[in-house]
Design a protein around this motif. Structure first.
Motif, PDB file in Angstrom:
ATOM      1  N   LEU A 152       0.944  -1.188   0.082  1.00 55.17           N
ATOM      2  CA  LEU A 152       0.001   0.158   0.032  1.00 55.17           C
ATOM      3  C   LEU A 152       0.745   1.086   0.011  1.00 55.17           C
ATOM      4  CD1 LEU A 152      -2.801  -0.977   2.431  1.00 55.17           C
ATOM      5  CD2 LEU A 152      -3.070  -0.705   0.099  1.00 55.17           C
ATOM      6  N   LEU A 153       2.042   1.454   0.855  1.00 61.37           N
ATOM      7  CA  LEU A 153       2.796   2.287   0.726  1.00 61.37           C
ATOM      8  C   LEU A 153       3.302   2.827  -0.586  1.00 61.37           C
ATOM      9  CD1 LEU A 153       4.495   1.890   4.278  1.00 61.37           C
ATOM     10  CD2 LEU A 153       2.809   3.621   3.612  1.00 61.37           C
ATOM     11  N   VAL A 154       3.836   1.255  -1.177  1.00 61.25           N
ATOM     12  CA  VAL A 154       4.603   1.665  -2.584  1.00 61.25           C
ATOM     13  C   VAL A 154       3.598   1.972  -3.448  1.00 61.25           C
ATOM     14  CG1 VAL A 154       5.372   0.335  -4.510  1.00 61.25           C
ATOM     15  CG2 VAL A 154       6.490   0.127  -2.374  1.00 61.25           C
ATOM     16  N   LEU A 155       2.071   1.646  -3.284  1.00 58.39           N
ATOM     17  CA  LEU A 155       1.180   1.984  -4.340  1.00 58.39           C
ATOM     18  C   LEU A 155       0.716   3.667  -4.170  1.00 58.39           C
ATOM     19  CD1 LEU A 155      -0.915   1.275  -6.461  1.00 58.39           C
ATOM     20  CD2 LEU A 155      -2.562   0.855  -4.532  1.00 58.39           C
ATOM     21  N   LEU A 156       0.640   4.082  -2.858  1.00 62.23           N
ATOM     22  CA  LEU A 156       0.633   5.372  -2.680  1.00 62.23           C
ATOM     23  C   LEU A 156       1.618   6.297  -3.019  1.00 62.23           C
ATOM     24  CD1 LEU A 156      -0.998   7.495  -1.220  1.00 62.23           C
ATOM     25  CD2 LEU A 156       0.121   6.956   0.922  1.00 62.23           C
ATOM     26  N   ALA A 157       2.859   5.875  -2.804  1.00 69.32           N
ATOM     27  CA  ALA A 157       4.161   6.736  -3.463  1.00 69.32           C
ATOM     28  C   ALA A 157       3.775   6.664  -4.752  1.00 69.32           C
ATOM     29  CB  ALA A 157       5.359   6.003  -2.918  1.00 69.32           C
ATOM     30  N   ALA A 158       3.668   5.464  -5.558  1.00 74.54           N
ATOM     31  CA  ALA A 158       3.636   5.761  -7.084  1.00 74.54           C
ATOM     32  C   ALA A 158       2.411   6.655  -7.359  1.00 74.54           C
ATOM     33  CB  ALA A 158       3.395   4.263  -7.648  1.00 74.54           C
ATOM     34  N   TRP A 159       1.295   6.633  -6.861  1.00 75.02           N
ATOM     35  CA  TRP A 159       0.189   7.379  -7.190  1.00 75.02           C
ATOM     36  C   TRP A 159       0.574   8.665  -6.895  1.00 75.02           C
ATOM     37  CZ3 TRP A 159      -2.885  10.573  -4.241  1.00 75.02           C
ATOM     38  CH2 TRP A 159      -3.946  10.863  -4.805  1.00 75.02           C
ATOM     39  N   ILE A 160       1.279   9.249  -6.064  1.00 73.70           N
ATOM     40  CA  ILE A 160       1.842  10.551  -5.716  1.00 73.70           C
ATOM     41  C   ILE A 160       2.657  10.959  -6.688  1.00 73.70           C
ATOM     42  CG2 ILE A 160       3.011  11.929  -4.280  1.00 73.70           C
ATOM     43  CD1 ILE A 160       1.694  10.548  -1.836  1.00 73.70           C
ATOM     44  N   LEU A 161       3.668  10.093  -7.082  1.00 70.88           N
ATOM     45  CA  LEU A 161       4.699  10.546  -8.111  1.00 70.88           C
ATOM     46  C   LEU A 161       3.921  10.545  -9.451  1.00 70.88           C
ATOM     47  CD1 LEU A 161       7.703   8.192  -7.194  1.00 70.88           C
ATOM     48  CD2 LEU A 161       7.552  10.816  -6.993  1.00 70.88           C
ATOM     49  N   LEU A 162       3.045   9.795  -9.911  1.00 71.77           N
ATOM     50  CA  LEU A 162       2.465   9.853 -10.993  1.00 71.77           C
ATOM     51  C   LEU A 162       1.523  11.182 -11.157  1.00 71.77           C
ATOM     52  CD1 LEU A 162       2.249   8.327 -13.720  1.00 71.77           C
ATOM     53  CD2 LEU A 162       0.221   7.114 -12.729  1.00 71.77           C
ATOM     54  N   LYS A 163       0.922  11.373 -10.098  1.00 68.98           N
ATOM     55  CA  LYS A 163      -0.079  12.672 -10.026  1.00 68.98           C
ATOM     56  C   LYS A 163       1.101  13.855 -10.241  1.00 68.98           C
ATOM     57  CE  LYS A 163      -2.875  15.189  -7.213  1.00 68.98           C
ATOM     58  NZ  LYS A 163      -3.484  15.366  -5.863  1.00 68.98           N
ATOM     59  N   ASN A 164       2.006  13.994  -9.626  1.00 67.76           N
ATOM     60  CA  ASN A 164       3.007  15.057  -9.651  1.00 67.76           C
ATOM     61  C   ASN A 164       3.460  15.033 -11.142  1.00 67.76           C
ATOM     62  OD1 ASN A 164       2.561  15.862  -7.197  1.00 67.76           O
ATOM     63  ND2 ASN A 164       4.173  14.989  -6.136  1.00 67.76           N
ATOM     64  N   LEU A 165       3.889  14.101 -11.598  1.00 67.92           N
ATOM     65  CA  LEU A 165       4.483  13.872 -13.033  1.00 67.92           C
ATOM     66  C   LEU A 165       3.414  14.397 -13.965  1.00 67.92           C
ATOM     67  CD1 LEU A 165       6.971  12.945 -14.872  1.00 67.92           C
ATOM     68  CD2 LEU A 165       5.520  10.868 -14.925  1.00 67.92           C
ATOM     69  N   LEU A 166       2.137  13.958 -14.040  1.00 70.60           N
ATOM     70  CA  LEU A 166       1.146  14.412 -14.926  1.00 70.60           C
ATOM     71  C   LEU A 166       0.737  15.896 -14.807  1.00 70.60           C
ATOM     72  CD1 LEU A 166      -1.184  11.277 -14.865  1.00 70.60           C
ATOM     73  CD2 LEU A 166       0.085  12.001 -16.603  1.00 70.60           C
ATOM     74  N   GLN A 167       0.966  16.535 -13.542  1.00 63.69           N
ATOM     75  CA  GLN A 167       0.366  17.623 -13.242  1.00 63.69           C
ATOM     76  C   GLN A 167       1.566  18.485 -13.806  1.00 63.69           C
ATOM     77  OE1 GLN A 167      -2.074  18.879 -11.640  1.00 63.69           O
ATOM     78  NE2 GLN A 167      -1.518  21.028 -12.338  1.00 63.69           N
ATOM     79  N   ASN A 168       2.802  18.330 -13.718  1.00 62.22           N
ATOM     80  CA  ASN A 168       4.123  18.938 -14.034  1.00 62.22           C
ATOM     81  C   ASN A 168       3.939  18.948 -15.780  1.00 62.22           C
ATOM     82  OD1 ASN A 168       5.133  19.463 -11.796  1.00 62.22           O
ATOM     83  ND2 ASN A 168       6.363  18.005 -11.540  1.00 62.22           N
ATOM     84  N   PHE A 169       3.650  17.809 -16.515  1.00 68.49           N
ATOM     85  CA  PHE A 169       3.408  17.831 -17.661  1.00 68.49           C
ATOM     86  C   PHE A 169       2.468  18.716 -18.246  1.00 68.49           C
ATOM     87  CE2 PHE A 169       1.529  15.623 -21.483  1.00 68.49           C
ATOM     88  CZ  PHE A 169       2.434  15.713 -22.526  1.00 68.49           C
ATOM     89  N   ALA A 170       1.259  18.725 -17.612  1.00 75.15           N
ATOM     90  CA  ALA A 170       0.093  19.447 -17.970  1.00 75.15           C
ATOM     91  C   ALA A 170       0.649  20.952 -17.991  1.00 75.15           C
ATOM     92  CB  ALA A 170      -1.028  19.351 -16.925  1.00 75.15           C
ATOM     93  N   ASN A 171       1.280  21.220 -16.659  1.00 75.57           N
ATOM     94  CA  ASN A 171       1.624  22.765 -16.685  1.00 75.57           C
ATOM     95  C   ASN A 171       2.880  23.180 -17.510  1.00 75.57           C
ATOM     96  OD1 ASN A 171       0.237  23.115 -14.228  1.00 75.57           O
ATOM     97  ND2 ASN A 171       1.982  22.657 -12.648  1.00 75.57           N
ATOM     98  N   GLN A 172       3.493  22.420 -18.003  1.00 69.72           N
ATOM     99  CA  GLN A 172       4.572  22.423 -19.006  1.00 69.72           C
ATOM    100  C   GLN A 172       3.897  22.830 -20.312  1.00 69.72           C
ATOM    101  OE1 GLN A 172       7.705  23.026 -18.738  1.00 69.72           O
ATOM    102  NE2 GLN A 172       8.008  23.680 -20.998  1.00 69.72           N
ATOM    103  N   ARG A 173       2.845  22.023 -20.795  1.00 68.01           N
ATOM    104  CA  ARG A 173       2.128  21.954 -21.924  1.00 68.01           C
ATOM    105  C   ARG A 173       1.215  23.221 -22.076  1.00 68.01           C
ATOM    106  NH1 ARG A 173      -3.244  19.372 -23.688  1.00 68.01           N
ATOM    107  NH2 ARG A 173      -2.856  19.191 -26.176  1.00 68.01           N
ATOM    108  N   ASN A 174       0.749  23.554 -20.936  1.00 70.69           N
ATOM    109  CA  ASN A 174       0.096  24.868 -20.717  1.00 70.69           C
ATOM    110  C   ASN A 174       1.129  26.344 -20.992  1.00 70.69           C
ATOM    111  OD1 ASN A 174      -2.629  24.000 -20.377  1.00 70.69           O
ATOM    112  ND2 ASN A 174      -2.523  24.101 -18.328  1.00 70.69           N
ATOM    113  N   SER A 175       2.113  26.048 -20.499  1.00 71.62           N
ATOM    114  CA  SER A 175       3.124  27.100 -20.410  1.00 71.62           C
ATOM    115  C   SER A 175       3.562  27.048 -22.126  1.00 71.62           C
ATOM    116  CB  SER A 175       4.419  26.530 -19.688  1.00 71.62           C
ATOM    117  OG  SER A 175       5.324  27.939 -19.982  1.00 71.62           O
TER     118      SER A 175
END
Length: 173
Positions: free
Chosen positions: A15-38
């Protein structure tokens, strides 16, 4: 109870690995979206900035063309009476503003309101001066009266609009 401990030992890290993966993936997708908007904003600015600058230029030309001395110089013809000159000046102002109506989408609301106030004050000035002239008076009398009253103002509406336009351009660039 032993099975429960084994279950916890196996599930909690997963569960901890899944939670960490989810947080990392969420941040990665958010950064990608921010870069695309920029990137999209930068690309839009490449196209909008020149159009917006041309809009400011056109509005400055509009304000210069509708100054009474320029209006009269460009529209007065020998033999015009007061009424003819009044109508010609009004029509010219309305045409100039109508021709530049689309520029309002590229400038601030406050600047556009200044432009409209300039138009209205010029039309009012022309009507006021025309009302003071006898109906059979020469157009030169009206022209002289308009310029005299306009130049006696401490700060004309045109000056206010030009000053605001320059300020907005300076802030934009």
């Amino acid at each position: 109870m032993n099975n429960f401990v084994v279950f916890l030992i196996a599930v909690v890290p997963a569960l901890l690995v899944l939670l960490a993966a989810w947080i990392l993936l969420k941040n990665l997708l958010q950064n990608f979206a921010n870069q695309r908007n920029s990137d999209l904003q930068k690309a839009n600015l490449q196209y909008i900035t020149p159009v917006r600058l041309r809009s400011y230029e056109r509005l400055m030309l509009l304000l210069e063309r509708t100054k009474p001395e320029n209006l009269i110089l460009n529209n007065f013809k020998d033999g015009m009476n007061c009424f003819d000159l009044q109508i010609t000046l009004q029509n010219t102002i309305r045409q100039e503003f109508a021709h530049n109506l689309s520029q309002q989408i590229y400038v601030s609301i406050v600047l556009w309101e200044n432009i409209i106030n300039t138009k209205e004050s010029l039309l009012n000035l022309i009507n006021l001066c025309a009302a003071e002239c006898p109906s059979d008076a020469n157009g030169a009398a009206l022209a002289e009266r308009i310029i005299m009253i306009y130049n006696n103002e401490a700060q004309t509406p045109t000056d206010v609009a030009v000053e605001f336009l320059k300020k907005e351009v300076a802030e934009f660039f």
